[in-house]
Design a protein around this motif. Sequence first.
Motif, mmCIF file in Angstrom:
data_model
loop_
_atom_site.group_PDB
_atom_site.id
_atom_site.type_symbol
_atom_site.label_atom_id
_atom_site.label_comp_id
_atom_site.label_asym_id
_atom_site.label_seq_id
_atom_site.Cartn_x
_atom_site.Cartn_y
_atom_site.Cartn_z
ATOM 1 N N GLU A 28 0.799 -1.232 0.000
ATOM 2 C CA GLU A 28 0.000 0.000 0.000
ATOM 3 C C GLU A 28 0.831 1.281 0.000
ATOM 4 O O GLU A 28 0.301 2.366 -0.269
ATOM 5 C CB GLU A 28 -0.927 0.007 1.224
ATOM 6 N N MET A 29 2.102 1.179 0.293
ATOM 7 C CA MET A 29 2.922 2.367 0.512
ATOM 8 C C MET A 29 2.851 3.369 -0.646
ATOM 9 O O MET A 29 2.591 4.558 -0.457
ATOM 10 C CB MET A 29 4.375 1.954 0.758
ATOM 11 N N GLN A 30 3.085 2.895 -1.857
ATOM 12 C CA GLN A 30 3.076 3.785 -3.015
ATOM 13 C C GLN A 30 1.694 4.382 -3.260
ATOM 14 O O GLN A 30 1.573 5.559 -3.619
ATOM 15 C CB GLN A 30 3.552 3.027 -4.266
ATOM 16 N N ASP A 31 0.655 3.582 -3.058
ATOM 17 C CA ASP A 31 -0.705 4.087 -3.253
ATOM 18 C C ASP A 31 -1.049 5.162 -2.234
ATOM 19 O O ASP A 31 -1.746 6.126 -2.556
ATOM 20 C CB ASP A 31 -1.718 2.943 -3.169
ATOM 21 N N PHE A 32 -0.585 5.009 -1.013
ATOM 22 C CA PHE A 32 -0.834 6.031 0.000
ATOM 23 C C PHE A 32 -0.221 7.367 -0.418
ATOM 24 O O PHE A 32 -0.819 8.419 -0.240
ATOM 25 C CB PHE A 32 -0.262 5.604 1.355
ATOM 26 N N VAL A 33 0.976 7.308 -0.996
ATOM 27 C CA VAL A 33 1.633 8.528 -1.463
ATOM 28 C C VAL A 33 0.809 9.159 -2.592
ATOM 29 O O VAL A 33 0.545 10.368 -2.577
ATOM 30 C CB VAL A 33 3.067 8.235 -1.953
ATOM 31 N N LYS A 34 0.369 8.344 -3.544
ATOM 32 C CA LYS A 34 -0.421 8.849 -4.662
ATOM 33 C C LYS A 34 -1.738 9.464 -4.206
ATOM 34 O O LYS A 34 -2.213 10.442 -4.783
ATOM 35 C CB LYS A 34 -0.707 7.711 -5.651
ATOM 36 N N GLU A 35 -2.323 8.865 -3.169
ATOM 37 C CA GLU A 35 -3.625 9.330 -2.688
ATOM 38 C C GLU A 35 -3.509 10.384 -1.585
ATOM 39 O O GLU A 35 -4.505 10.770 -0.982
ATOM 40 C CB GLU A 35 -4.439 8.134 -2.200
ATOM 41 N N ASN A 36 -2.281 10.838 -1.321
ATOM 42 C CA ASN A 36 -2.042 11.918 -0.357
ATOM 43 C C ASN A 36 -2.445 11.532 1.057
ATOM 44 O O ASN A 36 -2.928 12.359 1.841
ATOM 45 C CB ASN A 36 -2.787 13.197 -0.789
ATOM 46 N N VAL A 37 -2.256 10.252 1.417
ATOM 47 C CA VAL A 37 -2.585 9.751 2.755
ATOM 48 C C VAL A 37 -1.318 9.721 3.608
ATOM 49 O O VAL A 37 -0.315 9.103 3.225
ATOM 50 C CB VAL A 37 -3.192 8.329 2.686
ATOM 51 N N ARG A 38 -1.360 10.385 4.734
ATOM 52 C CA ARG A 38 -0.221 10.350 5.642
ATOM 53 C C ARG A 38 -0.386 9.195 6.620
ATOM 54 O O ARG A 38 -1.441 9.055 7.257
ATOM 55 C CB ARG A 38 -0.082 11.665 6.416
ATOM 56 N N VAL A 39 0.647 8.392 6.754
ATOM 57 C CA VAL A 39 0.593 7.199 7.594
ATOM 58 C C VAL A 39 1.463 7.379 8.835
ATOM 59 O O VAL A 39 2.603 7.843 8.747
ATOM 60 C CB VAL A 39 1.060 5.950 6.812
ATOM 61 N N ARG A 40 0.902 7.021 9.973
ATOM 62 C CA ARG A 40 1.645 6.987 11.230
ATOM 63 C C ARG A 40 1.348 5.667 11.931
ATOM 64 O O ARG A 40 0.296 5.058 11.708
ATOM 65 C CB ARG A 40 1.234 8.139 12.155
ATOM 66 N N PHE A 41 2.256 5.265 12.797
ATOM 67 C CA PHE A 41 2.056 4.072 13.613
ATOM 68 C C PHE A 41 2.190 4.451 15.082
ATOM 69 O O PHE A 41 3.042 5.261 15.451
ATOM 70 C CB PHE A 41 3.089 2.993 13.276
ATOM 71 N N ILE A 42 1.334 3.893 15.917
ATOM 72 C CA ILE A 42 1.448 4.065 17.358
ATOM 73 C C ILE A 42 1.541 2.683 17.998
ATOM 74 O O ILE A 42 1.077 1.688 17.438
ATOM 75 C CB ILE A 42 0.258 4.855 17.951
ATOM 76 N N GLY A 43 2.155 2.642 19.166
ATOM 77 C CA GLY A 43 2.354 1.371 19.846
ATOM 78 C C GLY A 43 3.830 1.175 20.156
ATOM 79 O O GLY A 43 4.696 1.953 19.734
ATOM 80 N N ASP A 44 4.131 0.122 20.868
ATOM 81 C CA ASP A 44 5.507 -0.189 21.268
ATOM 82 C C ASP A 44 6.135 -1.082 20.199
ATOM 83 O O ASP A 44 5.705 -2.214 19.980
ATOM 84 C CB ASP A 44 5.490 -0.907 22.624
ATOM 85 N N ARG A 45 7.158 -0.583 19.537
ATOM 86 C CA ARG A 45 7.768 -1.320 18.426
ATOM 87 C C ARG A 45 8.809 -2.343 18.875
ATOM 88 O O ARG A 45 9.307 -3.112 18.049
ATOM 89 C CB ARG A 45 8.406 -0.333 17.445
ATOM 90 N N VAL A 46 9.153 -2.364 20.157
ATOM 91 C CA VAL A 46 10.259 -3.185 20.642
ATOM 92 C C VAL A 46 10.084 -4.669 20.287
ATOM 93 O O VAL A 46 11.046 -5.336 19.875
ATOM 94 C CB VAL A 46 10.424 -3.021 22.167
ATOM 95 N N LYS A 47 8.887 -5.199 20.401
ATOM 96 C CA LYS A 47 8.671 -6.637 20.175
ATOM 97 C C LYS A 47 8.490 -6.995 18.696
ATOM 98 O O LYS A 47 8.424 -8.164 18.340
ATOM 99 C CB LYS A 47 7.436 -7.119 20.953
ATOM 100 N N LEU A 48 8.405 -6.005 17.829
ATOM 101 C CA LEU A 48 8.189 -6.262 16.414
ATOM 102 C C LEU A 48 9.507 -6.597 15.724
ATOM 103 O O LEU A 48 10.576 -6.157 16.143
ATOM 104 C CB LEU A 48 7.541 -5.042 15.749
ATOM 105 N N ASP A 49 9.435 -7.374 14.631
ATOM 106 C CA ASP A 49 10.672 -7.753 13.948
ATOM 107 C C ASP A 49 11.238 -6.575 13.150
ATOM 108 O O ASP A 49 10.523 -5.637 12.787
ATOM 109 C CB ASP A 49 10.464 -8.974 13.057
ATOM 110 N N ARG A 50 12.530 -6.630 12.885
ATOM 111 C CA ARG A 50 13.237 -5.503 12.278
ATOM 112 C C ARG A 50 12.705 -5.155 10.887
ATOM 113 O O ARG A 50 12.647 -3.971 10.519
ATOM 114 C CB ARG A 50 14.735 -5.810 12.206
ATOM 115 N N LYS A 51 12.336 -6.150 10.117
ATOM 116 C CA LYS A 51 11.840 -5.879 8.771
ATOM 117 C C LYS A 51 10.538 -5.091 8.832
ATOM 118 O O LYS A 51 10.339 -4.137 8.072
ATOM 119 C CB LYS A 51 11.627 -7.178 8.007
ATOM 120 N N LEU A 52 9.662 -5.483 9.747
ATOM 121 C CA LEU A 52 8.389 -4.775 9.898
ATOM 122 C C LEU A 52 8.633 -3.348 10.389
ATOM 123 O O LEU A 52 8.030 -2.397 9.864
ATOM 124 C CB LEU A 52 7.484 -5.526 10.872
#
Length: 241
Positions: A89-113
Amino acid sequence: MAQTGRNGPGPRHVAIIMDGNGRWATQRGRPRLFGHHAGARRVREIVEACPALNVDYLTIFAFSTENWKRTQVEVAGLMSLFRRYIFKEMQDFVKENVRVRFIGDRVKLDRKLIGLMDEAEAMTAHCTGTNLTIALNYGGRDEVARATKRLAEDVAKGRLKPEDVDEETLPKYLDTCVLPDPDLVIRTSGEARISNFLLWQSAYSEYEFIDTLWPDFTAEEFARLTGSYGLRDRRYGAVTA
């Protein structure tokens, strides 16, 4: 804060607890992950509906701090889905002028994500349309605890005086510090609880608990709920004249 009164404008910020993916799949004799994939596709439709409804901010509950208790198969499948969804979805969000943010604790998530999350935020930082916030490994109590720890560190280091700490101070340390509080919180699937979602921010939010399972939640139902919001009497503790 919005003014009190009836027949006001629609909600500027809508938060959604997207519940019911697993049950939706089970009803169709399919594995739970099938429902999660269907739910991810539904997000796109709701994001696209926001501009016409004057919803500037949309916050969705994708994965809670409690969801780690699910089976390893389901958790691994969800993490794979998140990676694929963000990358796709990343490229489509840019085309559609959608700003993306994430909230939450990232510590337990894998590095690629985490890398994909960082990239999505950086790529859409210039976008001025709908603000999409995805709560990933998020819990309201966890967020307040992390914010309080950072606040306490600033007090200990002399950056903040204890007497200056009030209800206006803590929100500056929350994950949502750059976002307005949600006006309307919607929970799908018939459950009537808030499940540790935006506990501080939703103190004066309006709630809608609906029976629709998330993969069946349409833009039309979204429009109906945001439309009915304007009919509510928003007093914030005051009395309408």
